[in-house]
Design an enzyme around this catalytic site. Structure first.
Site, mmCIF file in Angstrom:
data_model
loop_
_atom_site.group_PDB
_atom_site.id
_atom_site.type_symbol
_atom_site.label_atom_id
_atom_site.label_comp_id
_atom_site.label_asym_id
_atom_site.label_seq_id
_atom_site.Cartn_x
_atom_site.Cartn_y
_atom_site.Cartn_z
ATOM 1 N N HIS A 1 -26.587 -7.682 -22.034
ATOM 2 C CA HIS A 1 -26.245 -7.465 -20.718
ATOM 3 C C HIS A 1 -27.376 -7.440 -19.689
ATOM 4 C CE1 HIS A 1 -28.493 -3.806 -21.883
ATOM 5 N NE2 HIS A 1 -28.560 -3.384 -20.722
HETATM 6 C C1 UD1 Z 1 -28.490 -0.967 -15.651
HETATM 7 C C2 UD1 Z 1 -29.979 -0.968 -15.810
HETATM 8 C C3 UD1 Z 1 -30.620 -1.625 -16.903
HETATM 9 C C4 UD1 Z 1 -29.808 -0.811 -18.145
HETATM 10 C C5 UD1 Z 1 -28.494 -1.046 -18.131
HETATM 11 C C6 UD1 Z 1 -28.013 -0.233 -19.329
HETATM 12 C C7 UD1 Z 1 -30.810 -1.140 -13.375
HETATM 13 C C8 UD1 Z 1 -31.646 -2.232 -12.365
HETATM 14 N N1 UD1 Z 1 -30.549 -1.739 -14.636
HETATM 15 O O1 UD1 Z 1 -27.986 -2.270 -15.754
HETATM 16 O O2 UD1 Z 1 -32.055 -1.576 -17.054
HETATM 17 O O3 UD1 Z 1 -30.137 -1.843 -19.308
HETATM 18 O O4 UD1 Z 1 -28.065 -0.329 -16.736
HETATM 19 O O5 UD1 Z 1 -26.387 -0.323 -19.411
HETATM 20 O O6 UD1 Z 1 -30.621 -0.028 -13.113
HETATM 21 N N2 UD1 Z 1 -20.047 -2.209 -13.977
HETATM 22 C C9 UD1 Z 1 -18.795 -1.684 -14.322
HETATM 23 N N3 UD1 Z 1 -18.592 -0.488 -14.572
HETATM 24 C C10 UD1 Z 1 -19.693 0.638 -14.815
HETATM 25 C C11 UD1 Z 1 -20.966 0.286 -14.560
HETATM 26 C C12 UD1 Z 1 -21.295 -1.019 -14.187
HETATM 27 O O7 UD1 Z 1 -18.099 -2.387 -14.145
HETATM 28 O O8 UD1 Z 1 -19.379 1.712 -15.023
HETATM 29 C C13 UD1 Z 1 -20.387 -3.327 -13.535
HETATM 30 C C14 UD1 Z 1 -20.351 -3.563 -11.981
HETATM 31 O O9 UD1 Z 1 -19.723 -4.912 -11.839
HETATM 32 C C15 UD1 Z 1 -21.908 -3.748 -11.751
HETATM 33 C C16 UD1 Z 1 -22.691 -4.348 -13.005
HETATM 34 O O10 UD1 Z 1 -21.613 -3.761 -14.174
HETATM 35 O O11 UD1 Z 1 -22.142 -4.598 -10.531
HETATM 36 C C17 UD1 Z 1 -23.942 -3.904 -13.287
HETATM 37 O O12 UD1 Z 1 -24.076 -2.343 -13.331
HETATM 38 P P1 UD1 Z 1 -25.497 -2.012 -12.960
HETATM 39 O O13 UD1 Z 1 -25.553 -0.408 -13.065
HETATM 40 O O14 UD1 Z 1 -26.049 -2.287 -11.574
HETATM 41 O O15 UD1 Z 1 -26.575 -2.567 -13.714
HETATM 42 P P2 UD1 Z 1 -26.405 -2.951 -15.331
HETATM 43 O O16 UD1 Z 1 -26.641 -4.016 -15.566
HETATM 44 O O17 UD1 Z 1 -25.511 -1.954 -16.045
HETATM 45 N N1 UDP Z 2 -24.391 1.858 -26.524
HETATM 46 C C1 UDP Z 2 -23.158 2.386 -26.802
HETATM 47 N N2 UDP Z 2 -21.917 1.693 -26.665
HETATM 48 C C2 UDP Z 2 -22.076 0.356 -26.502
HETATM 49 C C3 UDP Z 2 -23.200 -0.106 -26.393
HETATM 50 C C4 UDP Z 2 -24.319 0.439 -26.381
HETATM 51 O O1 UDP Z 2 -23.127 3.706 -27.128
HETATM 52 O O2 UDP Z 2 -21.120 -0.268 -26.259
HETATM 53 C C5 UDP Z 2 -25.681 2.670 -26.842
HETATM 54 C C6 UDP Z 2 -26.648 2.237 -27.762
HETATM 55 O O3 UDP Z 2 -26.196 2.646 -28.763
HETATM 56 C C7 UDP Z 2 -27.854 2.565 -27.155
HETATM 57 C C8 UDP Z 2 -27.674 2.759 -25.623
HETATM 58 O O4 UDP Z 2 -26.292 2.547 -25.343
HETATM 59 O O5 UDP Z 2 -28.050 4.019 -27.360
HETATM 60 C C9 UDP Z 2 -28.387 1.180 -25.037
HETATM 61 O O6 UDP Z 2 -27.847 1.185 -23.701
HETATM 62 P P1 UDP Z 2 -28.012 -0.189 -22.965
HETATM 63 O O7 UDP Z 2 -27.934 -1.390 -23.992
HETATM 64 O O8 UDP Z 2 -26.735 -0.098 -22.135
HETATM 65 O O9 UDP Z 2 -29.252 -0.126 -22.205
HETATM 66 P P2 UDP Z 2 -30.683 -0.394 -22.445
HETATM 67 O O10 UDP Z 2 -31.017 0.278 -23.625
HETATM 68 O O11 UDP Z 2 -30.865 -2.135 -22.555
HETATM 69 O O12 UDP Z 2 -31.272 0.002 -21.212
#
Ligand code: UD1
Ligand code: UDP
Length: 351
Positions: free
Chosen positions: A203
């Site tokens: 992601h």
């Molecule tokens: C964010 C964090 C990243 C973290 C990740 C965990 C920042 C800059 N990035 O990235 O460090 O690893 O969360 O998962 O804060 N979206 C949905 N539904 C949701 C959430 C997101 O559809 O509930 C989609 C939207 O299209 C959105 C995209 O995911 O634009 C990205 O979401 P965003 O929270 O901006 O960044 P992440 O990639 O989730």
């Molecule tokens: N995780 C979860 N369900 C999923 C994918 C990840 O519960 O489908 C959990 C995972 O076990 C870990 C956390 O989400 O505890 C990691 O988050 P993510 O990979 O979104 O973000 P990052 O750690 O890279 O910031």
């Protein structure tokens, strides 16, 4: 003592679970949910499964460009901090919610507690790197998960109130592992067998938003014979759709919606290997002693790289394939604490 905790993204809910549990027994804690993640299986499911207290404030910001998202959070958080006047603001990790929370607190001279401080990838093109550097430099208490994190802060001349308490994600795994064993039916529901699949999570913007990198990753997955199970992050799903990819075309791949934490722990613990770019998932692979392949150019969790417990491949197709095929027998080191990071944090806060 009144603490306002600010969370908004999936990994922050998981980190907050063990900390809020111990904190609430001794101090007044209010939670602000920024709404950065909002789908049921990216947010609510964690509050329910992990018994995280319901947020006292829901900002409902949602998805925007970095500037707009962070800016709107800043405004919303400031309004609440002005009204509630907490003694401390507590933030986790490195997301936009972390930065907005710490900036809002800093401008009101409210001391900041940063949990998972000191991590560095040394790649400032990552939004997370900038978020964590800025947050560390304005925090009052910096709770680090590892000695490496303490050393990173020392290199930036941050030494006051820097404490290695261990990793709160390790606390979370130890607390929930048995529960996951008892409750999760994901293996049965997906009709898969233990140790017969690789678990995939991708992601990070550095991969999803770079057409060449995502193409290489998908091509590598396509050449791996073993069944692959991929709970897909909404960011990745949206990007792949807009690029016209059809994941059904990839050999032996089962794409599923993001799963709850208990199902995720189960999928991780039964996987043959884990292929990921997630920070949290790299560590969970290590805690559960499942070989990991990390499709990034750097990792903040360099301890996991020792003895090939985690192999960093970047997104070169051949490197990914070789790492996945490699037979490894890693030794696992006890470098993430003793599973009581949350209690240590509480002790220091109440002292
Ligand atoms: C964010 C964090 C990243 C973290 C990740 C965990 C920042 C800059 N990035 O990235 O460090 O690893 O969360 O998962 O804060 N979206 C949905 N539904 C949701 C959430 C997101 O559809 O509930 C989609 C939207 O299209 C959105 C995209 O995911 O634009 C990205 O979401 P965003 O929270 O901006 O960044 P992440 O990639 O989730
Ligand atoms: N995780 C979860 N369900 C999923 C994918 C990840 O519960 O489908 C959990 C995972 O076990 C870990 C956390 O989400 O505890 C990691 O988050 P993510 O990979 O979104 O973000 P990052 O750690 O890279 O910031």
């Amino acid at each position: 003592m009144k603490i306002i905790t600010i969370i908004g993204a999936r990994p922050q809910f998981i980190k907050a679970a063990p900390v809020s549990r111990v904190l609430r027994a001794h101090v007044e804690e209010l939670i602000i949910h920024t709404g950065q993640h909002y789908d049921t299986n990216m947010s609510d499911i964690f509050f329910e499964e992990l018994n995280i207290p319901k947020p006292d404030f829901q900002l409902g910001i949602g998805s925007f460009s970095h500037g707009k998202q962070t800016g709107e959070m800043l405004v919303g958080i400031e309004r609440i901090l002005l009204k509630e006047k907490p003694d401390y603001v507590l933030v986790y990790g490195d997301t936009n919610s972390t930065l907005a929370g710490s900036l809002a607190a800093s401008k009101l001279n409210i001391p900041i507690i940063h949990i998972e401080a000191g991590l560095r990838s040394f790649n400032k093109k990552m939004p997370e790197e900038v978020n964590r550097i800025l947050t560390d430099h304005i925090s009052e208490y910096l709770f680090c998960p590892t000695d490496t994190a303490v050393g990173n802060l020392k290199n930036e001349n941050i030494t006051n109130n820097v404490i290695n308490v261990g990793d709160v994600m390790y606390d979370a795994v130890l607390y929930n592992r048995e529960l996951a064993n008892e409750k999760s039916e994901i293996i049965k529901n997906l009709e898969i067998s233990d140790e017969d699949y690789h678990l995939i999570t991708i992601h990070r913007a550095e991969n999803t938003d770079d057409p060449e990198r995502i193409k290489n990753i998908l091509e590598a997955l396509n050449e791996i014979d073993t069944l692959k199970v991929w709970p897909i992050h909404p960011r990745t799903k949206n990007v792949l759709k807009s690029m016209g990819y059809n994941l059904d075309d990839i050999h032996n791949l089962k794409v599923i919606e993001p799963v709850g934490y208990l199902d995720m722990l189960t999928l991780e613990s039964q996987a043959k290997k884990i292929i990921t770019d997630s920070g949290g998932v790299q560590k969970e692979a290590y805690f559960m002693r499942i070989p990991c392949v990390t499709v990034r150019d750097q990792t903040e969790w360099i301890e996991t790289l020792k003895y090939d417990a985690n192999i960093l491949t970047g997104t070169d197709k051949q490197s990914i394939l070789e790492a996945v095929a490699k037979e490894t027998t890693p030794e696992y080191l006890n470098v993430f604490g003793d599973g009581h990071a949350a209690e240590k944090i509480l002790d220091i806060i109440i002292q």
